[in-house]
Design an enzyme around this catalytic site. Sequence first.
Site, mmCIF file in Angstrom:
data_model
loop_
_atom_site.group_PDB
_atom_site.id
_atom_site.type_symbol
_atom_site.label_atom_id
_atom_site.label_comp_id
_atom_site.label_asym_id
_atom_site.label_seq_id
_atom_site.Cartn_x
_atom_site.Cartn_y
_atom_site.Cartn_z
ATOM 1 N NE ARG A 121 -4.245 -1.533 0.691
ATOM 2 C CZ ARG A 121 -5.438 -1.734 1.164
ATOM 3 N NH1 ARG A 121 -5.660 -1.626 2.434
ATOM 4 N NH2 ARG A 121 -6.425 -2.021 0.350
ATOM 5 C CD GLN A 126 -3.093 5.718 -3.540
ATOM 6 O OE1 GLN A 126 -2.802 6.631 -4.301
ATOM 7 N NE2 GLN A 126 -3.556 5.934 -2.335
ATOM 8 C CG ASP A 129 -4.811 -1.736 -3.394
ATOM 9 O OD1 ASP A 129 -5.204 -2.906 -3.267
ATOM 10 O OD2 ASP A 129 -4.704 -0.952 -2.446
ATOM 11 C CB SER A 132 -8.170 -0.039 -3.174
ATOM 12 O OG SER A 132 -7.311 0.115 -2.096
ATOM 13 C CE1 TYR A 229 -4.834 -3.726 4.683
ATOM 14 C CE2 TYR A 229 -2.451 -3.715 4.506
ATOM 15 C CZ TYR A 229 -3.686 -3.894 3.929
ATOM 16 O OH TYR A 229 -3.775 -4.236 2.613
HETATM 17 P P1 NAD Z 1 -9.277 -3.528 5.851
HETATM 18 O O1 NAD Z 1 -10.127 -4.109 4.801
HETATM 19 O O2 NAD Z 1 -8.035 -4.259 6.257
HETATM 20 O O3 NAD Z 1 -10.154 -3.308 7.174
HETATM 21 C C1 NAD Z 1 -11.358 -2.571 7.122
HETATM 22 C C2 NAD Z 1 -11.429 -1.617 8.285
HETATM 23 O O4 NAD Z 1 -11.713 -2.337 9.490
HETATM 24 C C3 NAD Z 1 -10.156 -0.832 8.563
HETATM 25 O O5 NAD Z 1 -10.432 0.547 8.512
HETATM 26 C C4 NAD Z 1 -9.744 -1.277 9.960
HETATM 27 O O6 NAD Z 1 -9.129 -0.232 10.702
HETATM 28 C C5 NAD Z 1 -11.089 -1.650 10.543
HETATM 29 N N1 NAD Z 1 -11.033 -2.488 11.760
HETATM 30 C C6 NAD Z 1 -10.193 -3.494 12.070
HETATM 31 N N2 NAD Z 1 -10.481 -3.987 13.290
HETATM 32 C C7 NAD Z 1 -11.540 -3.284 13.766
HETATM 33 C C8 NAD Z 1 -12.296 -3.323 14.978
HETATM 34 N N3 NAD Z 1 -12.007 -4.204 15.953
HETATM 35 N N4 NAD Z 1 -13.309 -2.432 15.137
HETATM 36 C C9 NAD Z 1 -13.611 -1.537 14.140
HETATM 37 N N5 NAD Z 1 -12.926 -1.460 12.992
HETATM 38 C C10 NAD Z 1 -11.903 -2.308 12.801
HETATM 39 O O7 NAD Z 1 -8.880 -2.044 5.494
HETATM 40 P P2 NAD Z 1 -8.752 -1.364 4.050
HETATM 41 O O8 NAD Z 1 -10.076 -1.013 3.543
HETATM 42 O O9 NAD Z 1 -7.920 -2.258 3.245
HETATM 43 O O10 NAD Z 1 -7.994 -0.015 4.365
HETATM 44 C C11 NAD Z 1 -6.964 0.080 5.358
HETATM 45 C C12 NAD Z 1 -6.193 1.380 5.203
HETATM 46 O O11 NAD Z 1 -5.323 1.325 4.088
HETATM 47 C C13 NAD Z 1 -7.028 2.634 5.009
HETATM 48 O O12 NAD Z 1 -6.433 3.661 5.735
HETATM 49 C C14 NAD Z 1 -6.881 2.920 3.546
HETATM 50 O O13 NAD Z 1 -7.094 4.284 3.242
HETATM 51 C C15 NAD Z 1 -5.454 2.526 3.335
HETATM 52 N N6 NAD Z 1 -5.158 2.243 1.921
HETATM 53 C C16 NAD Z 1 -4.006 2.732 1.361
HETATM 54 C C17 NAD Z 1 -3.704 2.468 0.017
HETATM 55 C C18 NAD Z 1 -2.452 2.984 -0.632
HETATM 56 O O14 NAD Z 1 -1.829 3.866 -0.115
HETATM 57 N N7 NAD Z 1 -2.047 2.399 -1.760
HETATM 58 C C19 NAD Z 1 -4.567 1.691 -0.734
HETATM 59 C C20 NAD Z 1 -5.726 1.202 -0.125
HETATM 60 C C21 NAD Z 1 -6.005 1.480 1.201
#
Ligand code: NAD
Length: 376
Positions: A121, A126, A129, A132, A229
């Site tokens: 990430r 991006q 991905d 996403s 994460y």
């Molecule tokens: P994910 O699918 O791994 O998890 C979904 C959400 O569940 C996350 O926000 C996580 O914090 C939350 N979670 C975990 N345990 C929890 C709990 N006990 N109670 C409540 N919530 C809980 O996450 P994701 O959608 O893959 O995204 C994770 C992060 O990565 C985000 O900040 C996103 O913006 C970032 N991201 C960055 C890039 C990049 O830079 N290339 C790309 C995609 C996502």
Amino acid sequence: MKIAVLKELAAGERRVSATPETVKKFTGLGAEVAVETGAGASASISDDAYAAAGATLGPRAQVIAGADMLLGVQGPDPASLAGLKQGAWIVAGLNPFGERARVDGYAALGAEALAMEFMPRITRAQSMDILSSQSNLAGYKAVLDAAAEYGRAFPMMMTAAGTVSAARVFVMGVGVAGLQAIATARRLGAQVSATDVRAATKEQILSLGAKPIFVEQVKGIEGEGTGGYATEMSDEYKAAQAELVSSHIAKQDIVITTALIPGRPAPRLISDAQVASMRPGSVIIDLAVEQGGNVEGALAGEIVEKHGVKIVGHRNVPSRLAADASALFARNLFNFLSVFWDKEAGRPVLPDDDEIAQAIRLTRGGQVVNARLLAQ
Ligand code: NAD
């Protein structure tokens, strides 16, 4: 350079890993593209459309023969890859932890398997991905699935026959899917609240016009680990979160859970007692159901009713929007392969010291070489 686009054989998988748009782009780079007959049918893409974009079509054995690279949405069964060229790349969502035996199968075939869900990430990656692009659509579809199961309306309506009140929607887990779920529920006119363990999401929830519900009394918790994460939370935090959620959930009509922790089972966020506290007719959508589920009683592939509340556990939600999910998935693959395209070699080349190559490469030279897999 021959690229083979395989028809997905997994049950319920409607997506396809290339579209006429990406076929055209690959041929523009000088590659030859062979698409398995019928590969796009369930995503509303005909064989003719692929042919018009410059692909050849044929049965599986024919598209695999002589291919330098196989593209898939999910990892193909190694047994279905007879005749694969030594060193051919397999580029797909390979579910490396869940399908470890299959990864060993790719090594035995002498293939170089590249797991797109291991894409780091980082800003540069991006556009490549798949997690996403697919989570975004899943978050949207979760809200539509909830609306379809819910026996009431989402927006407030003032009619001559009286007022219908707005649905209250609570989103648990505000990553990519959760953010899209909030935005979609808001567009449908619901009153939306949301929670996460990562403090950074509070701002994002507010900016989408929803109400953040956060544990405030347990100090010093940021909840964010590597790569953006979530990390596993302390017992103290979990207890505080359960108490907060209990009082809030009882007042909600729709709950959408999306919480995941990479490499671990999904955290349990809703107990049976909390389900029982909701009003009959309420709907819970568990998007984490295939990773163990956020909701007690949720079953993968089923809609179960508990205490008058429907708990929806659809599998493979992105596949429920197969055409758009395929278009984005296919672009993720093209974006990845074209960035590494070496004009002289006429094919993509992954430098060994590249962060992306190291993260996604699972097998090479007959061996499993991925650090995350070997650490398991
Ligand atoms: P994910 O699918 O791994 O998890 C979904 C959400 O569940 C996350 O926000 C996580 O914090 C939350 N979670 C975990 N345990 C929890 C709990 N006990 N109670 C409540 N919530 C809980 O996450 P994701 O959608 O893959 O995204 C994770 C992060 O990565 C985000 O900040 C996103 O913006 C970032 N991201 C960055 C890039 C990049 O830079 N290339 C790309 C995609 C996502």
